[in-house]
Design an enzyme around this catalytic site. Structure first.
Site, PDB file in Angstrom:
ATOM      1  N   ASP A   1     117.878  16.241  95.782  1.00  0.00           N
ATOM      2  CA  ASP A   1     118.106  16.762  94.643  1.00  0.00           C
ATOM      3  C   ASP A   1     116.766  16.981  93.761  1.00  0.00           C
ATOM      4  O   ASP A   1     116.204  16.167  93.387  1.00  0.00           O
ATOM      5  CB  ASP A   1     118.894  16.011  93.759  1.00  0.00           C
ATOM      6  CG  ASP A   1     119.284  16.474  92.477  1.00  0.00           C
ATOM      7  OD1 ASP A   1     118.636  17.424  91.810  1.00  0.00           O
ATOM      8  OD2 ASP A   1     120.163  16.132  91.734  1.00  0.00           O
ATOM      9  N   HIS A   2     116.071  18.225  93.854  1.00  0.00           N
ATOM     10  CA  HIS A   2     114.737  18.419  93.303  1.00  0.00           C
ATOM     11  C   HIS A   2     114.558  17.782  91.850  1.00  0.00           C
ATOM     12  O   HIS A   2     113.392  17.547  91.376  1.00  0.00           O
ATOM     13  CB  HIS A   2     114.395  19.902  93.577  1.00  0.00           C
ATOM     14  CG  HIS A   2     114.955  20.852  92.582  1.00  0.00           C
ATOM     15  ND1 HIS A   2     116.078  21.451  92.849  1.00  0.00           N
ATOM     16  CD2 HIS A   2     114.476  21.384  91.436  1.00  0.00           C
ATOM     17  CE1 HIS A   2     116.371  22.123  91.894  1.00  0.00           C
ATOM     18  NE2 HIS A   2     115.294  22.194  90.965  1.00  0.00           N
TER      19      HIS A   2
ATOM     20  N   HIS B   1     122.614  17.904  89.710  1.00  0.00           N
ATOM     21  CA  HIS B   1     121.632  17.624  88.586  1.00  0.00           C
ATOM     22  C   HIS B   1     121.963  17.021  87.504  1.00  0.00           C
ATOM     23  O   HIS B   1     121.290  15.964  86.968  1.00  0.00           O
ATOM     24  CB  HIS B   1     121.221  18.896  87.950  1.00  0.00           C
ATOM     25  CG  HIS B   1     120.446  19.747  89.392  1.00  0.00           C
ATOM     26  ND1 HIS B   1     120.024  19.379  90.461  1.00  0.00           N
ATOM     27  CD2 HIS B   1     120.369  21.089  89.671  1.00  0.00           C
ATOM     28  CE1 HIS B   1     119.499  20.085  91.353  1.00  0.00           C
ATOM     29  NE2 HIS B   1     119.818  21.364  90.604  1.00  0.00           N
TER      30      HIS B   1
END
Length: 513
Positions: free
Chosen positions: A204-205, A267
């Site tokens: 999950d950047h 996110h």
């Protein structure tokens, strides 16, 4: 006899308290499946170069590309070179590139091609011999989720998933982690049959961004916030991820996925968890994960999903001085599509700390501007010893963490306006990373790829967190599936009217970042 090479994180002579020594990955390679995609070209390959440029990769590091292209090693090296020159964060240095280039290999084939995976085995063994990668290999699945199972099974069949002699094998998965709870559980089972949980890294950047990690430092390294970080003082929390662009050429991916699956399930729920979790015993992966799981399990939905959620699709309008088309007019989108490009939900966290505090999450495309932020809005003072006119321009105190594009923190509070009259007005106190630190923040993928190679998993959600996220979102998606067409909103605005009405019913309004 095999020589033991210690990595900096393992070296018994290294004092872990010495912050002068960076964490450098030990001997290893990174295999990227799907190297022809935008993610690999714009993010992954530049991040690998930036890590090498910062001296954080071992001298014998190797990069292997796997795709359906008739390329030789030098063809793939040219692709990497062009990607680095266009998208790398750090300056291009020929000596760094030449060292990295010596470890670049390419394997041609598709995900069902057993011969291609057998060639990959030979390539990996050759790199162990000529580059000293010592059997340590990470497999990055930068591919559509429907192919995850195929690749993982091929890694198992070929023996690439199995390590020996103290070496490691890891797999990296890009979101979305499933389409709903059932598919996420099936995906977790498929991967879990091949790789142990400690070897599975779900990217999950957003969790690699500096401000997201600073949220933990802000909360737990300072005494001024903790006493008021609860329902006694917090009125509500807003978490926003807004984009000013449309879907572009991503119709094949986006249609049927939508804003809620694409952003809220991962996110925004991760940001909510980090903002609401209790202090972990340590910042080890296990302790942080346990605290996040507790609050995700405590998330509750609104009783009336019609009133407590909102969804929309952007219509034609003006954005940045340019006329843009609507979602239903985009190439590849059916004119009857019910995929949402805007989603907003009202959630609560049923714990002693947060009972009664609403959390408003929203995300969308073609909104007013590109911004991601977490805003903690505090209750008004119970008594103001001023006249009404003295404070008519005073709003609520707020602490805002800006995740992008300008990473930093803003504190909004009331201050007297200079002059003879008593007039109180909102002012902002800003902290920006670029102003306070000389070192630029690394890109999220730099941090996350390095953490994969180091085997450091605190920033990666485990399957329990993924499934808890789907348990929150699935009832909303099922309700929307029975609710017809999403509401239209003009491009360049801040979403459909129903989203604003959702907060207005609570006597609140969305922030205008």
């Amino acid at each position: 006899m095999r020589t033991r090479i210690w990595t900096p994180t393992e070296n018994p002579l290294r004092d872990p308290r010495d912050r002068r020594l960076p964490r450098i990955a030990g001997p290893c390679s990174l295999v990227i499946f799907g190297v022809t995609g935008d993610l690999a070209r714009k993010k992954l390959m530049p991040a690998v170069y930036d890590l090498a440029n910062r001296g954080l990769l071992p001298p014998g590091f190797a990069l292997i590309g796997f795709a359906r292209r008739d390329w030789a090693d030098q063809d793939f090296a040219q692709i990497v070179h062009d990607s680095v020159r266009e998208h790398a964060r750090t300056e291009f240095r020929e000596d760094v590139w030449q060292e990295l280039c010596r470890g670049i290999r390419f394997v041609a084939g598709d995900f069902a091609d057993e011969a291609a995976f057998d060639t990959l085995v030979e390539t990996v063994l050759d790199l162990d011999r000529v580059r000293g990668t010592q059997g340590n290999h990470a497999f990055y699945l930068s591919i559509p989720p429907k192919f995850f199972g195929d690749v993982v099974q091929q890694l198992k069949r070929s023996g690439l998933s199995v390590s020996a002699d103290g070496a490691w094998r890891r797999v990296v998965i890009e979101k979305p982690f499933g389409h709903d709870l059932e598919s996420a559980q099936h995906l977790n089972e498929t991967i879990g049959e091949v790789f142990p949980s400690g070897s599975v890294f779900r990217i999950d950047h957003y969790l690699g961004k500096e401000t997201v990690q600073n949220l933990l430092a802000l909360r737990f390294a300072n005494t001024m916030f903790e006493p008021i970080w609860n329902a006694n003082y917090v009125d509500h929390v807003q978490i926003t991820m807004a984009e000013d662009i449309g879907i572009g050429g991503r119709a094949g991916y986006y249609d049927g996925i939508g804003a809620a699956r694409d952003v809220i399930q991962n996110h925004l729920l991760q940001l909510l968890a980090l903002a609401t979790m209790e202090e972990p015993l340590t910042f080890s992966a296990r302790d942080v994960r346990l605290e996040k799981e507790k609050v995700l399990a405590a998330v509750t939905l609104p009783e009336d999903l019609d009133l407590g959620t909102a969804r929309g699709q952007y219509a034609a309008g003006w954005q940045g001085g340019e006329k843009v088309i609507g979602f239903l007019e985009e190439d590849g989108i059916s004119p009857t599509s019910t995929t949402e490009t805007f989603a907003a939900v009202r959630l609560e966290v049923d714990t002693r700390r947060w009972a009664g505090v609403p959390f408003y999450l929203r995300t969308g495309k073609r909104l007013g501007r590109r911004v991601t932020e977490l805003a903690v809005v505090f209750k008004r003072a119970p008594h103001l010893p001023f006249s009404v006119t003295d404070t008519e321009e005073l709003g609520q105190n707020a602490l805002v963490l800006r995740v992008q594009p300008d990473e930093g923190v803003t504190l909004r509070f009331g201050s007297k306006v200079p002059g003879t009259q008593m007039e109180v007005r909102d002012v902002n106190m800003d902290f920006a990373y670029g102003d306070s630190f000389t070192e630029n923040s690394p890109e999220a993928y730099e941090r996350l790829i390095l953490d994969v190679l180091l085997g450091d998993p605190p920033l990666f959600p485990r399957h329990e967190e993924v499934e808890l996220g789907w348990k929150v979102l699935d009832p909303i998606l099922e309700h929307w599936a029975e609710s017809g067409q999403p509401e239209q909103y003009d491009a360049g605005t801040w979403g459909p009217a129903s989203a604003h009405a959702m907060l207005a019913r609570d006597g609140r309004q969305w922030r205008r970042p």
